[in-house]
Design a protein around this motif. Structure first.
Motif, PDB file in Angstrom:
ATOM      1  N   THR A 154      81.890  72.241   0.253  1.00 40.12           N
ATOM      2  CA  THR A 154      82.879  72.441   1.314  1.00 40.12           C
ATOM      3  C   THR A 154      84.292  72.406   0.741  1.00 40.12           C
ATOM      4  N   GLU A 155      84.549  71.440  -0.147  1.00 39.41           N
ATOM      5  CA  GLU A 155      85.866  71.340  -0.772  1.00 39.41           C
ATOM      6  C   GLU A 155      86.188  72.585  -1.597  1.00 39.41           C
ATOM      7  N   GLY A 164      86.968  76.052   0.596  1.00 39.19           N
ATOM      8  CA  GLY A 164      88.264  76.221   1.248  1.00 39.19           C
ATOM      9  C   GLY A 164      89.284  76.903   0.360  1.00 39.19           C
ATOM     10  N   ALA A 165      89.425  76.408  -0.870  1.00 49.36           N
ATOM     11  CA  ALA A 165      90.404  76.989  -1.788  1.00 49.36           C
ATOM     12  C   ALA A 165      90.029  78.408  -2.177  1.00 49.36           C
ATOM     13  N   VAL A 207      88.267  80.641  -0.406  1.00 45.74           N
ATOM     14  CA  VAL A 207      88.462  81.583   0.707  1.00 45.74           C
ATOM     15  C   VAL A 207      89.937  81.931   0.861  1.00 45.74           C
ATOM     16  N   ALA A 208      90.808  80.930   0.702  1.00 41.84           N
ATOM     17  CA  ALA A 208      92.245  81.160   0.887  1.00 41.84           C
ATOM     18  C   ALA A 208      92.801  82.179  -0.099  1.00 41.84           C
ATOM     19  N   ARG A 227      88.578  86.376   6.492  1.00 40.82           N
ATOM     20  CA  ARG A 227      88.598  84.965   6.091  1.00 40.82           C
ATOM     21  C   ARG A 227      88.135  84.066   7.234  1.00 40.82           C
ATOM     22  N   SER A 257      83.687  77.531   6.723  1.00 38.20           N
ATOM     23  CA  SER A 257      84.537  76.627   5.951  1.00 38.20           C
ATOM     24  C   SER A 257      83.860  75.290   5.686  1.00 38.20           C
ATOM     25  N   SER A 258      82.696  75.093   6.257  1.00 42.45           N
ATOM     26  CA  SER A 258      81.991  73.832   6.052  1.00 42.45           C
ATOM     27  C   SER A 258      80.553  74.111   5.639  1.00 42.45           C
ATOM     28  N   SER A 300      85.603  67.362   5.701  1.00 42.16           N
ATOM     29  CA  SER A 300      86.879  67.283   6.413  1.00 42.16           C
ATOM     30  C   SER A 300      87.909  66.455   5.660  1.00 42.16           C
TER      31      SER A 300
END
Length: 677
Positions: A246-247, A250-251, A253-254, A263, A268-269, A583
């Motif tokens: 998950t961590e 996020g980076a 995808v951005a 996107r 995201s999880s 999260s």
């Protein structure tokens, strides 16, 4: 044939003796007794085979290979197990099975009503070739093989403009250290775009997460252009692995070169497989199954080497036929704790490629990449056309000691691995112990490497953060949360890994020893029970508390508002865990509510899968035992991001282990590939 196999009474005495010594589980012995009650005519040889088939499941094997067992009984059965002496040599399997021939053992099995002879017959045992299965596991194996085979034969529709989409996602050729290389990430995306089943394997830093994020962007962008988004999901076997992915997601995808709409449609999880399938308490069954399919079009599963055969069967059973399944993992890591080595079985020949001319031509058309490595070989097997091995590590550069050590161990090159250890690189450290009370070992665990101001940290580091950064009682909750998060982050910088649980160099003894050493330094207030600073590992999923097997928390004193008006807050010991939903939040739980936890200054290599640490140390026991293999050592090494320490209690054990590999008995590959396996 030995006398103890001549009649049931002597066999049951043998099984009882093995059980008393811990060589067999009581479950294995009880199963033989149960089968004896079902078939009064069952021979002692069959009942022994049934007990051993159950024993092999506990060792990670799907079946009992009669031929291999007779060739080297003690090794094939891993008996006697670690820490056991060979007292009463006459009880060793090599003695018990002396004089038993393969035809005689097969014949003894075939004559029993306990053995399934026809597909429409229901019986507890199945003999396939020379392998004896408990029927449930034979059913799992056939189900997995059938499901994967069906997916290999039913290609998915790739986007018609696949080449253009790949070029947009991979705009530059892959160049590392000034050399133009084949972009295996791009090839993996291409193959996954046209298949319903894809395996992407590779070591640390080879870009498995990057690959899958770009693949999801590619598929979702094409679907949105058609007017309907795909239903995507990401999963992992454990909460720790799910949180890590998950961590990372996020980076990644951005930074994608796609529209915001695309996107927004990429998950995201990451969830655990148990949550995805809908685990039912006190049951092997799940809410999602063949009668209640998962509502998905694409499923990505990370850390697939940790998936056992039963879980893979359940997952495939619940996945719609049209959905794409992408498995990510390092085939060279340890296999699952439970029976089966699905990823290892399927990716056994991944290094060789095995691509057909048709596949190579199609890949060249779609990606512009040419596979010209002379070490790769052609082939026509359907499975090989759906496997991609990522071969270039960005994490471990050419001068990385960790990278070179992992590569040497993975090849079984013991002398080369030793040379790396002795070379004195900045990221690899070796320590030879002088005895159980070796002070250098204690300093390594508590303080890090000696003689270097920038040395990797040990366990003192997180306790310093705990003491020196503690907020005042009157500070707000955000300040206390930040402190708790800092303590957890500091603890995560270092981890001691063990090959075994028992013995002087096992998890149980070293957890006690480290706690005592910290107590002597005055860094903790006691070395048993619950105390501030105690790190604990969750050993069983607890859905009520939202904790997953493998989650790590630390006991901290946190302020709790008084229930009486006018009274000040007081500090209460609670165990703080990172939320495993990615999260970044925390949850704190009273120690009295935690049942299945254990102290985790030291953990087994198996438990560390799915985790990474800035610095980790692997301690090897004094004697070689069945768990010591190159896969275990490779997995331990690759848990380290920046620094790795090898701790040896006796010379030669490391070299012996590096030259041994895990061999899990299974018929999955043969069932899937047929005679070509």
């Amino acid at each position: 044939m030995t006398p103890m196999l001549a009649d049931r009474r002597q066999l049951f005495e043998l099984l009882a003796a093995w059980s008393e010594r811990g060589w067999l589980r009581e479950l294995d012995r009880s199963l033989a007794l149960f089968f004896a009650g079902l078939d009064a005519e069952a021979s002692p040889l069959l009942l022994l085979a049934a007990a051993l088939a159950s024993h092999q499941l506990g060792q990670g094997h799907v079946c009992l290979d009669l031929r291999t067992t007779l060739a080297d009984p003690d090794s094939a059965l891993s008996l006697p197990p670690e820490g056991e002496s060979a007292e009463g040599v006459s009880l060793l399997p090599s003695h018990v099975l002396a004089g038993v021939s393969l035809p005689a053992w097969r014949s003894a099995c075939e004559k029993s009503a306990l053995l399934q002879e026809r597909e429409d017959q229901v019986a507890p045992l199945v003999l396939s070739g020379d392998c004896l299965y408990l029927r449930r596991y034979r059913d799992y194996e056939r189900s997995v093989a059938d499901c994967i085979g069906a997916r290999l034969r039913a290609p998915a529709d790739a986007p018609t403009d696949l080449a253009a989409r790949l070029s947009a996602l991979f705009p530059e050729p892959l160049v590392l250290a000034g050399q133009r290389l084949t972009d295996w990430q791009k090839l993996a995306c291409a193959l996954a775009a046209r298949g319903r089943f894809t395996l992407v394997t590779g070591g640390p830093g080879t870009g498995k997460t990057t690959t899958v994020v770009r693949l999801l962007a590619l598929l979702q962008a094409a679907a949105l252009d058609q007017g309907a988004p795909l239903r995507l999901s990401l999963a992992a076997p454990t909460g720790k692995a799910a949180a890590r992915l998950t961590e990372s997601i996020g980076a990644q995808v951005a930074s994608l070169p796609v529209s915001e709409a695309v996107r927004g449609q990429i998950p995201s999880s990451v969830t655990t497989l148990h949550r995805l399938l809908g685990s039912r308490p006190d049951s092997r069954h799940f809410r999602h199954n063949a009668a209640n399919l998962l509502p998905l079009d694409v499923l990505v599963v990370d850390e697939a080497s940790m998936i056992d055969l039963e879980m893979m069967a359940s997952l495939l059973d619940a996945l719609p036929a049209h959905a794409r399944l992408i498995l990510l993992g390092d085939k060279d890591q340890l296999a699952s704790v439970e029976a089966g080595a699905v990823l290892g079985d399927l990716c056994r020949d991944a290094e060789a490629g095995g691509y057909s001319q048709a596949t190579l031509h199609w890949l060249a058309q779609q990606t512009g990449e040419r596979i010209e490595d002379p070490q790769l070989h052609g082939g026509e097997q359907a499975l090989a056309q759906h496997i991609v091995m990522l071969r270039h590590s960005r994490r471990f550069a050419g001068g990385s000691g960790i990278g070179r050590l992992a590569l040497a161990v993975n090849r079984g090159a013991a002398a080369e691995a030793r040379a790396v250890l002795m070379a004195g690189t900045a990221d690899v450290h070796a320590l030879r112990l002088a005895g159980e009370q070796d002070r250098a070992f204690e300093r390594l665990l508590l303080d890090g490497w000696p003689g270097d101001e920038q040395r990797p940290v040990g366990y003192v580091d997180y306790l310093n953060v705990l003491r020196e950064q503690r907020p005042d009682l009157g500070d707000d909750s955000e300040r206390w949360d930040a402190w708790a998060a800092a303590v957890l982050t500091a603890f995560d910088r270092f981890q001691l890994l063990c090959a075994v649980r028992k013995g002087a160099w096992g998890v149980e003894a070293l957890n006690v020893r480290i706690a005592q050493a910290l107590l002597q330094r005055g860094l903790i207030e006691q070395d048993h029970g619950w105390y501030e600073g105690r790190p604990v590992l969750v050993t069983r999923n607890d859905y009520g508390l939202g904790l997953m097997n493998g989650d790590i928390g630390i006991a901290l004193r946190l302020p709790e508002p008084s229930t009486q008006a006018g009274e000040a807050s007081r500090l209460v010991l609670r165990v703080v865990f990172p939320r495993n939903d990615g999260s970044g939040g925390l949850r704190s739980i009273l120690p009295s509510r935690l049942g299945a936890v254990e102290t985790v200054f030291a953990m087994t290599v198996h438990k560390s899968q799915g985790s990474e640490f800035a610095h980790c140390a692997l301690v090897l026991p004094e004697n070689l035992n069945p768990v010591l293999t190159k896969e275990l050592i490779y997995t331990g090494i690759t848990r380290a991001r920046h620094c790795f320490s090898l701790v040896e209690s006796r010379a030669g054990v490391f070299e012996q282990a590096v030259q041994r590999r895990v061999v899990r008995r299974s018929g999955l590959r043969a069932a899937l590939l047929g005679a070509d396996a």
